[in-house]
Motif scaffolding. Structure first.
Motif, PDB file in Angstrom:
ATOM      1  N   TYR A 274      43.037 -50.001 -52.911  1.00  0.00           N
ATOM      2  CA  TYR A 274      42.789 -50.570 -54.272  1.00  0.00           C
ATOM      3  C   TYR A 274      43.140 -52.046 -54.052  1.00  0.00           C
ATOM      4  N   GLU A 275      42.137 -53.088 -54.359  1.00  0.00           N
ATOM      5  CA  GLU A 275      42.212 -54.354 -54.089  1.00  0.00           C
ATOM      6  C   GLU A 275      42.216 -55.217 -55.539  1.00  0.00           C
ATOM      7  N   GLY A 276      42.627 -56.321 -55.605  1.00  0.00           N
ATOM      8  CA  GLY A 276      42.394 -57.077 -56.906  1.00  0.00           C
ATOM      9  C   GLY A 276      42.663 -58.277 -56.564  1.00  0.00           C
ATOM     10  N   GLN A 277      42.743 -59.380 -57.677  1.00  0.00           N
ATOM     11  CA  GLN A 277      43.140 -60.635 -57.559  1.00  0.00           C
ATOM     12  C   GLN A 277      44.643 -60.836 -57.896  1.00  0.00           C
ATOM     13  N   ASP A 278      45.322 -61.714 -57.363  1.00  0.00           N
ATOM     14  CA  ASP A 278      46.704 -61.869 -57.328  1.00  0.00           C
ATOM     15  C   ASP A 278      46.823 -62.436 -58.828  1.00  0.00           C
ATOM     16  N   ARG A 279      47.660 -61.895 -59.606  1.00  0.00           N
ATOM     17  CA  ARG A 279      47.853 -62.080 -60.975  1.00  0.00           C
ATOM     18  C   ARG A 279      48.656 -63.417 -60.910  1.00  0.00           C
TER      19      ARG A 279
END
Length: 158
Positions: A118-123
């Motif tokens: 799972y990847e996403g954008q750094d909060r």
């Protein structure tokens, strides 16, 4: 006034001449414009003397958790390491902070090991603008028991 018009014409001719000269393509290059040595042989570098392009190693990353817009990512390979006690995963991704590893989920059964990235954008950078370039990343995950003959399945591919 006539002098100003003549100056404009002169500038227009100069600009057109430069545009035509800059517009020459390799297909319009004549044999006489190819550089040569004094003996008349074309100048060039033998193909065998060029250094081969190095394949970059994947960048090692660790999960950061709690990313924004988290989504599944397919991986390229899962290689057993440490006698099958761990798996080394490799996948294509983007640059940080826009593409960071959130977590890796591992579900083990007697027949298979399902691994989901799972990847996403750094909060911490919700409004970051990142270039769109692909880079290979890698991470290693521990298994509860050695892989053995079990099949490794990409949880994002299903």
């Amino acid at each position: 006034m006539a002098r100003l018009q003549n100056m404009r014409k002169l500038w227009l001719v100069a600009l057109l001449s430069m545009a035509v000269a800059c517009g020459e393509t390799p297909s319009t290059t004549t044999a006489s414009s190819v550089p040569t040595t004094p003996s008349g042989e074309p100048v060039g570098v033998p193909a065998s003397s060029a250094a081969p392009a190095a394949t970059p190693s994947p960048s090692p990353v660790t999960p950061v958790g709690h990313t924004l817009r988290t989504h599944k990512v397919t991986w390229l390979s899962a290689t057993p390491v440490d006698d099958g006690a761990r798996l080394r995963l490799v996948w294509w991704s983007g640059v940080e902070p826009c593409s960071v590893l959130d977590r890796v989920e591992v579900k083990e059964s007697a027949d298979e090991v399902v691994v989901t990235l799972y990847e996403g954008q750094d909060r911490r950078s919700p409004d970051a603008a990142c270039i769109e370039i692909a880079i290979q990343k890698t991470t290693t995950v521990a298994l509860t028991s050695p892989l053995g003959a079990r099949k490794v399945v990409d949880g994002a591919a299903s």
